[in-house]
Design a protein around this motif. Structure first.
Motif, PDB file in Angstrom:
ATOM      1  N   UNK A  45      19.016  25.307  16.062  1.00 19.54           N
ATOM      2  CA  UNK A  45      17.803  24.511  15.883  1.00 19.54           C
ATOM      3  C   UNK A  45      17.239  24.706  14.472  1.00 19.54           C
ATOM      4  N   UNK A  46      17.264  25.969  13.986  1.00 18.85           N
ATOM      5  CA  UNK A  46      16.715  26.273  12.664  1.00 18.85           C
ATOM      6  C   UNK A  46      17.659  25.925  11.522  1.00 18.85           C
ATOM      7  N   UNK A  47      18.913  25.592  11.848  1.00 22.25           N
ATOM      8  CA  UNK A  47      19.855  25.224  10.793  1.00 22.25           C
ATOM      9  C   UNK A  47      20.575  26.406  10.152  1.00 22.25           C
ATOM     10  N   UNK A  48      20.377  27.612  10.683  1.00 27.15           N
ATOM     11  CA  UNK A  48      21.154  28.761  10.193  1.00 27.15           C
ATOM     12  C   UNK A  48      22.638  28.485  10.464  1.00 27.15           C
ATOM     13  N   UNK A  49      22.917  27.926  11.651  1.00 22.07           N
ATOM     14  CA  UNK A  49      24.237  27.378  11.955  1.00 22.07           C
ATOM     15  C   UNK A  49      24.072  25.870  12.137  1.00 22.07           C
ATOM     16  N   UNK A  50      25.101  25.098  11.774  1.00 26.50           N
ATOM     17  CA  UNK A  50      25.026  23.645  11.962  1.00 26.50           C
ATOM     18  C   UNK A  50      25.301  23.274  13.415  1.00 26.50           C
ATOM     19  N   UNK A  51      26.261  23.980  14.003  1.00 20.00           N
ATOM     20  CA  UNK A  51      26.652  23.698  15.387  1.00 20.00           C
ATOM     21  C   UNK A  51      26.854  25.019  16.119  1.00 20.00           C
ATOM     22  N   UNK A  52      26.968  24.963  17.437  1.00 14.63           N
ATOM     23  CA  UNK A  52      27.165  26.187  18.194  1.00 14.63           C
ATOM     24  C   UNK A  52      27.759  25.887  19.554  1.00 14.63           C
ATOM     25  N   UNK A  53      28.321  26.924  20.161  1.00 18.00           N
ATOM     26  CA  UNK A  53      28.810  26.795  21.535  1.00 18.00           C
ATOM     27  C   UNK A  53      28.022  27.774  22.396  1.00 18.00           C
ATOM     28  N   UNK A  54      27.424  27.252  23.462  1.00 18.53           N
ATOM     29  CA  UNK A  54      26.562  28.077  24.311  1.00 18.53           C
ATOM     30  C   UNK A  54      26.557  27.507  25.728  1.00 18.53           C
TER      31      UNK A  54
END
Ligand code: ATP
Ligand code: MG
Length: 291
Positions: free
Chosen positions: A64-73
């Motif tokens: 959400x904060x843009x530290x990562x562009x995408x994620x798997x959760x």
């Protein structure tokens, strides 16, 4: 400097139930990850992708904060954290259910019996929205771990927790009553990617590979030999999207039949195929599939 290389940044669970399956998905996308054990960030060897290895609880917020562009959760963690991100793909693994469990000696016939009860959970937001949707007035007791001991401690009447085998419940003299939420792993993306042409095209390229890997998982390549005169019957049995490929064989009375079928269908049709005269039936895995 790792963070400024322009690579797409993917947040993955560092060590847990989603780790190996997520790395396997990347592998089926032909993305090689170096040994990562002790590190927080690794870069793919053959792809412009940086991987951030995190506690799964932190992944929704980092994306959400843009530290990562995408994620798997897991969807359970995603909806519990109420993060404002895009769900880009459901990934089909990490499936589990958040269920309500009650003491073995009790019964629960109707949802309305939850009124006035105390329910312990580590998913207070998901539970509260379920209760609200069903007009139930119960007290949600938030506990971060070992939720299943709450009833014997007298802290709660019931629990709401992830249940896989039911062994933990049994050990604590509880039984599953009903499911509240079904979860699987999802690929999430930062909302701003839509407005960043560079990141957007990196994500789109990755999605082509992910979609191909996910489609391939659901399909298998079916091969067999068949007498020419039973071809029509055999074609009617094969649940293929497209018509099968028919190839001549040295024996002029026989043909080879090839088709891509949903993996799950094979065990329903192989007997019919044999009865129709098919022989040498082979079912092969497909690594990638572009549709
Ligand atoms: P972390 O240390 O990263 O916080 P965790 O202990 O919170 O890890 P895990 O137990 O590894 O989390 O579970 C990660 C996710 O896997 C869960 O959020 C859920 O989506 C999914 N999951 C939970 N139980 C199962 C199960 N029995 N089978 C498959 N997937 C599951
Ligand atoms: Mg966690």
């Amino acid at each position: 400097d790792n963070m400024l290389n322009g690579n797409l940044k993917l947040a993955l669970q560092k060590n847990g139930r989603l780790t190996e399956k997520s790395l396997n998905l990347l592998k089926s996308c032909d993305i090689d990850i170096e040994e990562y054990s002790a590190r927080l960030i690794v870069t793919a060897r053959n792809y412009n992708l940086d991987i951030l290895l995190l506690r799964d609880d932190d992944i929704p917020e980092y994306v959400m904060d843009g530290v990562a562009d995408i994620g798997i959760v897991g969807e359970d963690v995603l909806y519990e954290k109420k993060a404002n991100v895009d769900v880009v793909r459901k990934l089909g693994y990490g499936k589990c259910k958040l269920s309500l469990a009650i003491p073995e000696s009790q019964t629960l016939e109707d949802l309305s019996e939850l009124n006035g009860k105390r329910i312990a959970t580590s998913f207070p937001n998901i539970l509260k929205s379920y209760l609200t949707q069903n007009n139930i007035n119960a007290t949600v007791v938030e506990i971060s771990g070992s939720v299943e001991i709450a009833p014997s401690l007298g802290v709660a009447d019931y629990i709401c927790d992830l249940v896989s085998t039911g062994n933990t419940l049994k050990f604590n003299k509880l039984k599953k009553s009903f499911d509240i939420f079904s979860s699987q792993a999802v690929l999430i993306a930062n909302k701003n990617i839509e407005n960043d042409p560079d990141k957007k095209s990196q994500l789109d390229n990755l999605l082509v590979r992910i979609d191909s890997a996910l489609t391939a998982r659901k399909s298998k390549y079916l091969m067999m030999n068949a007498p020419k005169n039973s071809l029509e019957k055999i074609e009617s049995i094969i649940p293929s999207l497209k018509s099968p490929t028919i190839l001549p064989l040295a024996d002029p009375e026989m043909v080879a039949v090839h088709a891509v079928i949903p993996t799950s269908k094979f065990w329903e049709i192989y007997k019919d195929l044999k009865e129709a005269g098919a022989s040498g039936i082979l079912l092969l895995p497909i690594e990638n599939m572009i549709v």
